[in-house]
Write a protein that holds these residues in place. Structure first.
Motif, PDB file in Angstrom:
ATOM      1  N   LEU A 114     -57.703  73.512  -0.938  1.00 10.90           N
ATOM      2  CA  LEU A 114     -58.845  73.159  -0.084  1.00 10.90           C
ATOM      3  C   LEU A 114     -58.565  71.945   0.791  1.00 10.90           C
ATOM      4  N   TYR A 115     -57.733  71.011   0.311  1.00  8.16           N
ATOM      5  CA  TYR A 115     -57.590  69.718   0.978  1.00  8.16           C
ATOM      6  C   TYR A 115     -56.198  69.454   1.554  1.00  8.16           C
ATOM      7  N   GLY A 116     -55.272  70.370   1.376  1.00  8.66           N
ATOM      8  CA  GLY A 116     -53.942  70.214   1.960  1.00  8.66           C
ATOM      9  C   GLY A 116     -53.142  69.067   1.369  1.00  8.66           C
ATOM     10  N   THR A 117     -53.293  68.826   0.066  1.00  9.56           N
ATOM     11  CA  THR A 117     -52.596  67.710  -0.565  1.00  9.56           C
ATOM     12  C   THR A 117     -51.280  68.114  -1.223  1.00  9.56           C
ATOM     13  N   GLN A 118     -51.037  69.403  -1.366  1.00 14.85           N
ATOM     14  CA  GLN A 118     -49.887  69.871  -2.137  1.00 14.85           C
ATOM     15  C   GLN A 118     -48.847  70.534  -1.241  1.00 14.85           C
ATOM     16  N   PHE A 119     -47.594  70.167  -1.478  1.00 16.76           N
ATOM     17  CA  PHE A 119     -46.476  70.678  -0.695  1.00 16.76           C
ATOM     18  C   PHE A 119     -45.427  71.266  -1.636  1.00 16.76           C
ATOM     19  N   SER A 120     -44.690  72.230  -1.132  1.00 16.95           N
ATOM     20  CA  SER A 120     -43.571  72.806  -1.868  1.00 16.95           C
ATOM     21  C   SER A 120     -42.275  72.412  -1.182  1.00 16.95           C
ATOM     22  N   TYR A 121     -41.247  72.218  -1.990  1.00 14.75           N
ATOM     23  CA  TYR A 121     -39.928  71.864  -1.469  1.00 14.75           C
ATOM     24  C   TYR A 121     -38.888  72.898  -1.893  1.00 14.75           C
ATOM     25  N   ILE A 122     -39.293  73.831  -2.715  1.00 12.38           N
ATOM     26  CA  ILE A 122     -38.355  74.684  -3.426  1.00 12.38           C
ATOM     27  C   ILE A 122     -37.526  75.580  -2.508  1.00 12.38           C
ATOM     28  N   GLN A 123     -38.151  76.321  -1.645  1.00  9.96           N
ATOM     29  CA  GLN A 123     -37.391  77.296  -0.865  1.00  9.96           C
ATOM     30  C   GLN A 123     -36.689  76.702   0.346  1.00  9.96           C
ATOM     31  N   THR A 124     -37.275  75.685   0.943  1.00 10.38           N
ATOM     32  CA  THR A 124     -36.718  75.164   2.194  1.00 10.38           C
ATOM     33  C   THR A 124     -35.993  73.837   2.039  1.00 10.38           C
ATOM     34  N   GLY A 125     -36.275  73.101   0.961  1.00  2.94           N
ATOM     35  CA  GLY A 125     -35.717  71.762   0.821  1.00  2.94           C
ATOM     36  C   GLY A 125     -36.453  70.747   1.678  1.00  2.94           C
ATOM     37  N   THR A 126     -37.436  71.215   2.429  1.00  2.00           N
ATOM     38  CA  THR A 126     -38.275  70.383   3.289  1.00  2.00           C
ATOM     39  C   THR A 126     -39.714  70.543   2.817  1.00  2.00           C
ATOM     40  N   PRO A 127     -40.507  69.475   2.808  1.00  3.48           N
ATOM     41  CA  PRO A 127     -41.903  69.615   2.389  1.00  3.48           C
ATOM     42  C   PRO A 127     -42.672  70.586   3.288  1.00  3.48           C
ATOM     43  N   VAL A 128     -43.216  71.621   2.674  1.00  2.00           N
ATOM     44  CA  VAL A 128     -44.012  72.625   3.379  1.00  2.00           C
ATOM     45  C   VAL A 128     -45.339  72.742   2.633  1.00  2.00           C
ATOM     46  N   PHE A 150     -55.036  65.757   8.263  1.00  2.93           N
ATOM     47  CA  PHE A 150     -53.878  66.442   7.708  1.00  2.93           C
ATOM     48  C   PHE A 150     -52.604  66.130   8.480  1.00  2.93           C
ATOM     49  N   ASP A 151     -52.651  66.095   9.800  1.00  7.36           N
ATOM     50  CA  ASP A 151     -51.443  65.830  10.584  1.00  7.36           C
ATOM     51  C   ASP A 151     -50.830  64.472  10.225  1.00  7.36           C
ATOM     52  N   VAL A 152     -51.664  63.483   9.996  1.00 13.27           N
ATOM     53  CA  VAL A 152     -51.187  62.155   9.619  1.00 13.27           C
ATOM     54  C   VAL A 152     -50.557  62.213   8.223  1.00 13.27           C
ATOM     55  N   PHE A 153     -51.228  62.899   7.304  1.00 10.97           N
ATOM     56  CA  PHE A 153     -50.733  63.029   5.938  1.00 10.97           C
ATOM     57  C   PHE A 153     -49.406  63.780   5.900  1.00 10.97           C
ATOM     58  N   GLN A 154     -49.306  64.827   6.680  1.00 11.21           N
ATOM     59  CA  GLN A 154     -48.077  65.629   6.705  1.00 11.21           C
ATOM     60  C   GLN A 154     -46.883  64.792   7.182  1.00 11.21           C
ATOM     61  N   VAL A 155     -47.092  63.949   8.180  1.00 14.71           N
ATOM     62  CA  VAL A 155     -46.023  63.057   8.645  1.00 14.71           C
ATOM     63  C   VAL A 155     -45.628  62.093   7.520  1.00 14.71           C
ATOM     64  N   LEU A 156     -46.619  61.557   6.813  1.00 12.63           N
ATOM     65  CA  LEU A 156     -46.348  60.656   5.698  1.00 12.63           C
ATOM     66  C   LEU A 156     -45.514  61.359   4.621  1.00 12.63           C
ATOM     67  N   ARG A 158     -43.574  63.957   4.872  1.00 11.75           N
ATOM     68  CA  ARG A 158     -42.220  64.269   5.350  1.00 11.75           C
ATOM     69  C   ARG A 158     -41.373  63.006   5.522  1.00 11.75           C
ATOM     70  N   THR A 159     -42.018  61.864   5.685  1.00 14.25           N
ATOM     71  CA  THR A 159     -41.290  60.590   5.737  1.00 14.25           C
ATOM     72  C   THR A 159     -40.892  60.155   4.331  1.00 14.25           C
ATOM     73  N   LEU A 160     -41.817  60.286   3.392  1.00  8.60           N
ATOM     74  CA  LEU A 160     -41.547  59.887   2.015  1.00  8.60           C
ATOM     75  C   LEU A 160     -40.563  60.823   1.318  1.00  8.60           C
ATOM     76  N   TYR A 161     -40.612  62.099   1.689  1.00  3.43           N
ATOM     77  CA  TYR A 161     -39.776  63.110   1.045  1.00  3.43           C
ATOM     78  C   TYR A 161     -38.968  63.855   2.098  1.00  3.43           C
ATOM     79  N   PRO A 162     -37.905  63.227   2.585  1.00  2.00           N
ATOM     80  CA  PRO A 162     -37.096  63.876   3.631  1.00  2.00           C
ATOM     81  C   PRO A 162     -36.425  65.133   3.088  1.00  2.00           C
ATOM     82  N   PRO A 163     -35.961  65.990   3.982  1.00  2.00           N
ATOM     83  CA  PRO A 163     -35.300  67.228   3.528  1.00  2.00           C
ATOM     84  C   PRO A 163     -34.134  66.910   2.594  1.00  2.00           C
ATOM     85  N   LEU A 164     -33.962  67.789   1.642  1.00  2.00           N
ATOM     86  CA  LEU A 164     -32.844  67.643   0.717  1.00  2.00           C
ATOM     87  C   LEU A 164     -31.544  67.953   1.448  1.00  2.00           C
TER      88      LEU A 164
END
Length: 174
Positions: A114-128, A150-156, A158-164
């Motif tokens: 509902l709130y867009g707080t959860q991201f997956s890294y498993i398939q892409t190695g990048t937060p999605v 959400f756009d601000v949070f998504q940037v945060l 992806r900054t905190l968890y860069p691609p593997l």
């Protein structure tokens, strides 16, 4: 061991278990999560949800953290979610905590968040971000919970968890 100690141990184990971790690191992380979940269960059984007035702000955050990461125990997480909902109404937990735990429970149940707080890294190695219910109203729901757009949070994120980094195939042997 205090809730804060359990949270700190969990965070350290999470860092250790981050890719490319060994299976033993993953097992250690699960053991710490199980211990933390068991301790939180005991506290809840004895005192109810450990909100601000019971364990202070830092302890309340640690309790939420433990519930948030009890993913091997979805029934407990659902129970904790109901308690956090009550705690928010009583001023003992924050709407942000409720938003994050709601999304985590929905993801585990196979539902869109509902709130867009959860991201997956498993398939892409990048937060999605996981799928979101009614994305057109996402920022409205986020604002109601005290979350940034959400756009601000998504940037945060992806900054905190860069691609593997992909593993290298080059040999380093001489």
């Amino acid at each position: 061991m205090t809730l804060l100690d359990l949270k700190r141990r969990h965070q350290a184990a999470q860092e250790q278990a981050a890719p490319p971790a060994h299976e033993t690191d993953q097992i250690a992380l699960r053991e710490i999560e199980d211990k933390a979940t068991g301790t939180l269960r005991q506290i809840i059984a004895a005192h109810g949800w450990p909100g601000r007035s019971l364990v202070g702000e830092i302890g309340a955050v640690a309790a939420w953290w433990i519930a948030q990461h009890a993913t091997a125990n979805p029934e407990f997480q659902q129970h904790a979610l109901a308690l956090v909902e009550e705690a928010v109404r009583a001023g003992e937990a924050t709407p942000k905590q409720l938003a994050h735990l709601t999304d985590r429970c929905r993801i585990i149940a196979g539902q869109p968040q509902l709130y867009g707080t959860q991201f997956s890294y498993i398939q892409t190695g990048t937060p999605v971000p996981y799928a979101v219910d009614d994305p057109d109203q996402l920022d409205v729901r986020r604002a109601e919970m005290g979350l940034e757009p959400f756009d601000v949070f998504q940037v945060l994120i992806r900054t905190l968890y860069p691609p593997l980094e992909p593993p290298t195939t080059e040999s380093t042997a001489c």
